[in-house]
Design a protein around this motif. Structure first.
Motif, mmCIF file in Angstrom:
data_model
loop_
_atom_site.group_PDB
_atom_site.id
_atom_site.type_symbol
_atom_site.label_atom_id
_atom_site.label_comp_id
_atom_site.label_asym_id
_atom_site.label_seq_id
_atom_site.Cartn_x
_atom_site.Cartn_y
_atom_site.Cartn_z
ATOM 1 N N ASP A 265 -21.099 15.040 -18.728
ATOM 2 C CA ASP A 265 -20.690 15.307 -20.099
ATOM 3 C C ASP A 265 -21.441 14.416 -21.073
ATOM 4 N N ALA A 266 -21.773 13.194 -20.662
ATOM 5 C CA ALA A 266 -22.523 12.297 -21.540
ATOM 6 C C ALA A 266 -23.900 12.869 -21.850
ATOM 7 N N ASP A 267 -24.516 13.531 -20.871
ATOM 8 C CA ASP A 267 -25.809 14.183 -21.124
ATOM 9 C C ASP A 267 -25.659 15.256 -22.201
ATOM 10 N N LEU A 268 -24.609 16.057 -22.092
ATOM 11 C CA LEU A 268 -24.398 17.121 -23.076
ATOM 12 C C LEU A 268 -24.021 16.556 -24.444
ATOM 13 N N ASP A 269 -23.286 15.443 -24.457
ATOM 14 C CA ASP A 269 -22.993 14.782 -25.727
ATOM 15 C C ASP A 269 -24.280 14.373 -26.429
ATOM 16 N N ALA A 270 -25.230 13.855 -25.661
ATOM 17 C CA ALA A 270 -26.502 13.440 -26.240
ATOM 18 C C ALA A 270 -27.258 14.636 -26.803
ATOM 19 N N VAL A 271 -27.267 15.725 -26.065
ATOM 20 C CA VAL A 271 -27.954 16.933 -26.543
ATOM 21 C C VAL A 271 -27.296 17.452 -27.810
ATOM 22 N N ALA A 272 -25.963 17.526 -27.808
ATOM 23 C CA ALA A 272 -25.245 18.027 -28.981
ATOM 24 C C ALA A 272 -25.531 17.176 -30.210
ATOM 25 N N GLU A 273 -25.485 15.862 -30.047
ATOM 26 C CA GLU A 273 -25.736 14.982 -31.193
ATOM 27 C C GLU A 273 -27.149 15.160 -31.720
ATOM 28 N N ALA A 274 -28.101 15.288 -30.798
ATOM 29 C CA ALA A 274 -29.497 15.445 -31.228
ATOM 30 C C ALA A 274 -29.701 16.767 -31.964
ATOM 31 N N VAL A 275 -29.105 17.838 -31.468
ATOM 32 C CA VAL A 275 -29.291 19.140 -32.111
ATOM 33 C C VAL A 275 -28.618 19.168 -33.475
ATOM 34 N N LEU A 276 -27.455 18.538 -33.603
ATOM 35 C CA LEU A 276 -26.757 18.542 -34.883
ATOM 36 C C LEU A 276 -27.485 17.749 -35.951
ATOM 37 N N ARG A 277 -28.463 16.954 -35.570
ATOM 38 C CA ARG A 277 -29.296 16.239 -36.535
ATOM 39 C C ARG A 277 -30.522 17.055 -36.944
ATOM 40 N N LEU A 278 -30.684 18.211 -36.324
ATOM 41 C CA LEU A 278 -31.772 19.112 -36.677
ATOM 42 C C LEU A 278 -31.270 20.139 -37.685
ATOM 43 N N PRO A 279 -32.161 20.859 -38.359
ATOM 44 C CA PRO A 279 -31.712 21.888 -39.309
ATOM 45 C C PRO A 279 -30.804 22.917 -38.636
ATOM 46 N N HIS A 280 -29.910 23.507 -39.426
ATOM 47 C CA HIS A 280 -28.974 24.480 -38.856
ATOM 48 C C HIS A 280 -29.685 25.739 -38.363
ATOM 49 N N THR A 281 -30.934 25.914 -38.745
ATOM 50 C CA THR A 281 -31.695 27.074 -38.283
ATOM 51 C C THR A 281 -32.166 26.924 -36.836
ATOM 52 N N VAL A 282 -31.991 25.719 -36.261
ATOM 53 C CA VAL A 282 -32.177 25.549 -34.814
ATOM 54 C C VAL A 282 -30.896 26.050 -34.151
ATOM 55 N N ARG A 283 -31.032 27.027 -33.273
ATOM 56 C CA ARG A 283 -29.865 27.638 -32.642
ATOM 57 C C ARG A 283 -29.707 27.156 -31.210
ATOM 58 N N MET A 284 -28.484 27.299 -30.704
ATOM 59 C CA MET A 284 -28.141 26.780 -29.384
ATOM 60 C C MET A 284 -27.681 27.902 -28.466
ATOM 61 N N VAL A 285 -28.059 27.788 -27.197
ATOM 62 C CA VAL A 285 -27.537 28.654 -26.150
ATOM 63 C C VAL A 285 -26.931 27.739 -25.099
ATOM 64 N N GLY A 286 -25.665 27.929 -24.798
ATOM 65 C CA GLY A 286 -25.020 27.046 -23.831
ATOM 66 C C GLY A 286 -23.707 27.628 -23.355
ATOM 67 N N ALA A 287 -23.100 26.951 -22.406
ATOM 68 C CA ALA A 287 -21.823 27.382 -21.850
ATOM 69 C C ALA A 287 -20.706 26.495 -22.404
ATOM 70 N N GLY A 288 -19.588 26.472 -21.687
ATOM 71 C CA GLY A 288 -18.452 25.695 -22.166
ATOM 72 C C GLY A 288 -18.726 24.211 -22.264
ATOM 73 N N GLY A 289 -19.645 23.696 -21.441
ATOM 74 C CA GLY A 289 -19.948 22.271 -21.479
ATOM 75 C C GLY A 289 -20.558 21.838 -22.794
#
Length: 422
Positions: free
Chosen positions: A196-220
């Motif tokens: 989960d810590a790995d996914l937390d890092a990914v989420a935080e990094a993506v949320l610092r990018l423009p909202h036009t960067v989109r995400m594909v992921g599962a429940g994690g």
């Protein structure tokens, strides 16, 4: 709900597009701001709302699924929302077709399908189930297509960039730089994750990018985004307080081997079980025949907890699974008591049953266990959904227990034959 990285002003609201109902519910349960699961993709979304929308695209053809995703993506991207496409953690469904449309018009695409809590991780761009590469497991045994050997293969993109664990774990600044560099090449970026810590890092990094960067992921990944919004507050939806527990009807539409043990646990605790044959369900009328409906009615009559499942699925062509789910749903809806609550396993089955009951939205209440989500309909029927392959032998017991105690309060004890907690 808005995402507010500490060094940025209020961000864009999140909209989650799911391909099946159990996945939609799984996402809704871990997003603090989600108050509605919409089963109608065209339903209006309130300003600043965080909806999870079930596109019900898993049962479509690849072209049909792509059209649904394109319409929903265009509609919600125009509002300035940040978009997440919920994908199956085992890469099932029309991932390539849907992702292609979802990425259209985006400034980048970050893919992170790991769900560590369910033993589903990604290393070197390969999905692993309890450490075993997906293509060496039996997880796709009911799928009509060959199992993909990597996330890139499932996406249909040979140019996909993989960010390995050492980069994911290198710190926010380094990960952000790695993501920007990879996204600049114009191809999807797959992020390895084992915790989960790995996914937390990914989420935080993506949320610092423009909202036009989109995400594909599962429940994690969805849960990681939810943790960025603070702790989950209790969600209660007012409902009737019956003098006695309501009957519970459990509908098991999954062919997963674990379902047999889960049903056995229920019957040991007094539930009445009836297995409807695949042959009768797929006969003339696709479940409208008197035989399957009569069997369902007999199973439900007078039982505080009843279970309906499908027998003989091992000899059925996997392509018949949608017909089976639809036929089972019709049989259930034809005999379901008005005061009965529901436990539904398997996204296809859950969606077909709710369609037959004309349910167009769900109010998330809480989680019984990982993936098992407690919801309520607008007419006050309680529903617990769960993906077919989730949960241990006591999963159905715990799901029923959540509905056989005080309504609206998700508990984790099995029910007793007298209706009380055990």
């Amino acid at each position: 709900m808005s995402f507010n990285p500490p060094d940025r002003p209020a961000g864009s609201p999140l909209v989650v597009l799911a391909d099946d109902l159990s996945g939609a519910a799984e996402c809704a349960a871990v997003l603090p701001g989600c108050r509605r699961i919409l089963l109608d993709p065209a339903a209006p979304v309130r300003p600043r709302e965080t909806p999870v929308i079930d596109l019900d695209s898993r049962r479509r053809t690849p072209a049909g699924a792509a059209r649904l995703v394109a319409q929903a993506t265009g509609r919600h991207a125009a509002t300035g929302a940040r978009l997440l496409k919920k994908a199956d953690s085992l890469l099932r469904g029309h991932l390539a077709a849907e992702t292609s449309e979802f990425a259209a018009g985006a400034s980048g695409l970050v893919v992170a399908p790991a769900v560590p809590a369910a033993g589903r991780t990604v290393r070197d761009g390969v999905v692993r189930l309890h450490g075993v590469p997906l293509h060496h497991t039996e997880a796709w045994r009911a799928e009509p297509e060959p199992v993909p050997r990597s996330v890139a293969e499932a996406l249909g993109r040979a140019d996909t960039t993989v960010l390995p664990l050492d980069q994911v774990r290198a710190g926010a600044t380094h990960l952000g730089g790695s993501l920007r560099s990879a996204l600049a090449r114009g191809a999807p970026v797959v992020c390895d994750a084992e915790t989960d810590a790995d996914l937390d890092a990914v989420a935080e990094a993506v949320l610092r990018l423009p909202h036009t960067v989109r995400m594909v992921g599962a429940g994690g990944l969805t849960a990681a985004l939810g943790r960025r919004c603070g702790p989950m507050a209790p969600r209660t939806a007012p409902g009737r307080a019956p003098a006695a527990p309501r009957p519970v009807v459990v509908v098991v539409g999954t062919a997963h081997p674990g379902a047999v043990a889960q049903i056995a646990q229920l019957t040991l605790h007094g539930a009445r079980h009836s297995a409807l044959s695949a042959e009768s369900l797929l006969g003339p009328g696709d479940g409208d025949g008197e035989h399957s409906t009569a069997r369902a009615r007999a199973a439900l009559e007078g039982a505080p907890v009843s279970v309906l499942s499908i027998s003989g699925t091992g000899a059925v062509d996997p392509s018949a699974a949608p017909r089976l789910a639809r036929a089972l749903a019709r049989s259930v809806a034809a005999v379901l008591p008005e005061d009965a609550d529901l436990v539904l396993t398997g996204g296809e089955t859950a969606r077909r049953v709710l369609d037959e009951l004309a349910v167009t939205s769900l109010l998330p209440v809480g989680q019984v266990h990982h993936g098992a989500v407690h919801c309520r309909t607008v007419d006050d029927r309680e529903v617990v959904t769960r993906p077919g392959g989730f949960g241990g032998p006591d999963s159905l017991l715990r799901m029923v227990g959540a509905l056989r105690t005080d309504r609206g309060r998700a508990v984790q004890e099995p029910y007793a034959s007298d209706g009380g907690p055990r």
